[in-house]
Design an enzyme around this catalytic site. Structure first.
Site, mmCIF file in Angstrom:
data_model
loop_
_atom_site.group_PDB
_atom_site.id
_atom_site.type_symbol
_atom_site.label_atom_id
_atom_site.label_comp_id
_atom_site.label_asym_id
_atom_site.label_seq_id
_atom_site.Cartn_x
_atom_site.Cartn_y
_atom_site.Cartn_z
ATOM 1 N N ILE A 103 0.841 -1.188 0.000
ATOM 2 C CA ILE A 103 0.000 0.000 0.000
ATOM 3 C C ILE A 103 0.882 1.246 0.000
ATOM 4 O O ILE A 103 2.032 1.196 0.465
ATOM 5 C CB ILE A 103 -0.961 -0.060 1.224
ATOM 6 C CG1 ILE A 103 -1.976 1.074 1.218
ATOM 7 C CG2 ILE A 103 -0.203 -0.130 2.521
ATOM 8 C CD1 ILE A 103 -3.101 0.889 2.238
ATOM 9 N N CYS A 104 0.362 2.325 -0.545
ATOM 10 C CA CYS A 104 1.008 3.629 -0.511
ATOM 11 C C CYS A 104 2.303 3.634 -1.342
ATOM 12 O O CYS A 104 2.276 3.372 -2.536
ATOM 13 C CB CYS A 104 1.238 4.046 0.941
ATOM 14 S SG CYS A 104 1.732 5.771 1.177
ATOM 15 N N ALA A 105 3.420 3.916 -0.729
ATOM 16 C CA ALA A 105 4.697 3.984 -1.435
ATOM 17 C C ALA A 105 5.315 2.611 -1.686
ATOM 18 O O ALA A 105 6.171 2.462 -2.567
ATOM 19 C CB ALA A 105 5.685 4.846 -0.646
ATOM 20 N N TYR A 124 0.385 5.192 -3.921
ATOM 21 C CA TYR A 124 0.042 6.554 -3.546
ATOM 22 C C TYR A 124 0.136 7.427 -4.797
ATOM 23 O O TYR A 124 1.087 7.299 -5.577
ATOM 24 C CB TYR A 124 1.002 7.046 -2.455
ATOM 25 C CG TYR A 124 0.518 8.286 -1.767
ATOM 26 C CD1 TYR A 124 -0.464 8.208 -0.776
ATOM 27 C CD2 TYR A 124 1.010 9.532 -2.121
ATOM 28 C CE1 TYR A 124 -0.927 9.350 -0.146
ATOM 29 C CE2 TYR A 124 0.551 10.679 -1.498
ATOM 30 C CZ TYR A 124 -0.427 10.581 -0.514
ATOM 31 O OH TYR A 124 -0.898 11.709 0.102
#
Length: 186
Positions: A103-105, A124
């Protein structure tokens, strides 16, 4: 037997993503292990929350997990990417066609440079330039069934990310029950 999930965390990991994902999975009766990639079980996360992990990654590196999940946070994702043990575990997971996700970066900074990023995936939004050519980048949670990889965008998508992991591991009924219990609205 309950599905086993490893959530690898590092100094600078995004705490909402780590804890919310793990919470959704534990509500779904998965055996979740939080493991620190450093040599200390206590990790200081991106917003200075201290998270005490269940184990050090080195202690569980020989275990086979049904899913390996990575939270984001720029510093955390970079620290995860620098863990040779974690990268080996992810490559082994991929080779045995077992699920993993980030998730995200994490998808951009851990998966992409290590040839672990799927055809369809997200991260992200400010990191989407690092995953050029990926399909479905604007979706909040993306499941690439062929690659057995789940990716998601950030803190607000952490619970849906955890529920999607639960769905692939335990089925749609279990995922729907946890979603209802957690008052998740789509």
């Amino acid at each position: 037997m309950s599905p086993s999930v490893l959530i690898a965390v590092a100094e600078g990991s995004e705490e909402v993503e780590a804890v919310s994902t793990g919470n959704a999975l534990r509500r779904g009766e998965c055996e979740v292990t939080f493991a620190s990639v450093s040599n200390d079980k206590t990790v200081t996360c991106a917003k200075k929350t201290r998270l005490v992990c269940d184990a050090l990654l080195e202690e569980v590196a020989g275990n086979k997990f049904d899913f390996i999940a990575l939270p984001g946070g720029v510093a955390g994702a970079n620290n995860l990417a620098n863990s040779k043990t974690l990268i080996k575990m992810l490559k082994d997971q991929q080779a045995r066609e077992a699920w993993y996700g980030g998730i995200c970066a994490a998808p951009a900074l851990v998966f992409k440079p290590n040839d672990l990023f799927p055809t369809s995936g997200t991260c992200y939004p400010s990191f989407q330039g690092k995953i050029e050519g990926a399909k479905n980048v604007d979706d909040r949670v993306v499941v690439d069934e062929a690659a057995k990889v789940i990716t998601s965008q950030g803190p607000a998508t952490a619970i849906p990310f955890g529920i999607k992991i639960l769905e692939v591991l335990s089925g749609p009924e279990k995922a729907a029950a946890v979603k209802s219990q957690m008052l998740v609205i789509e």
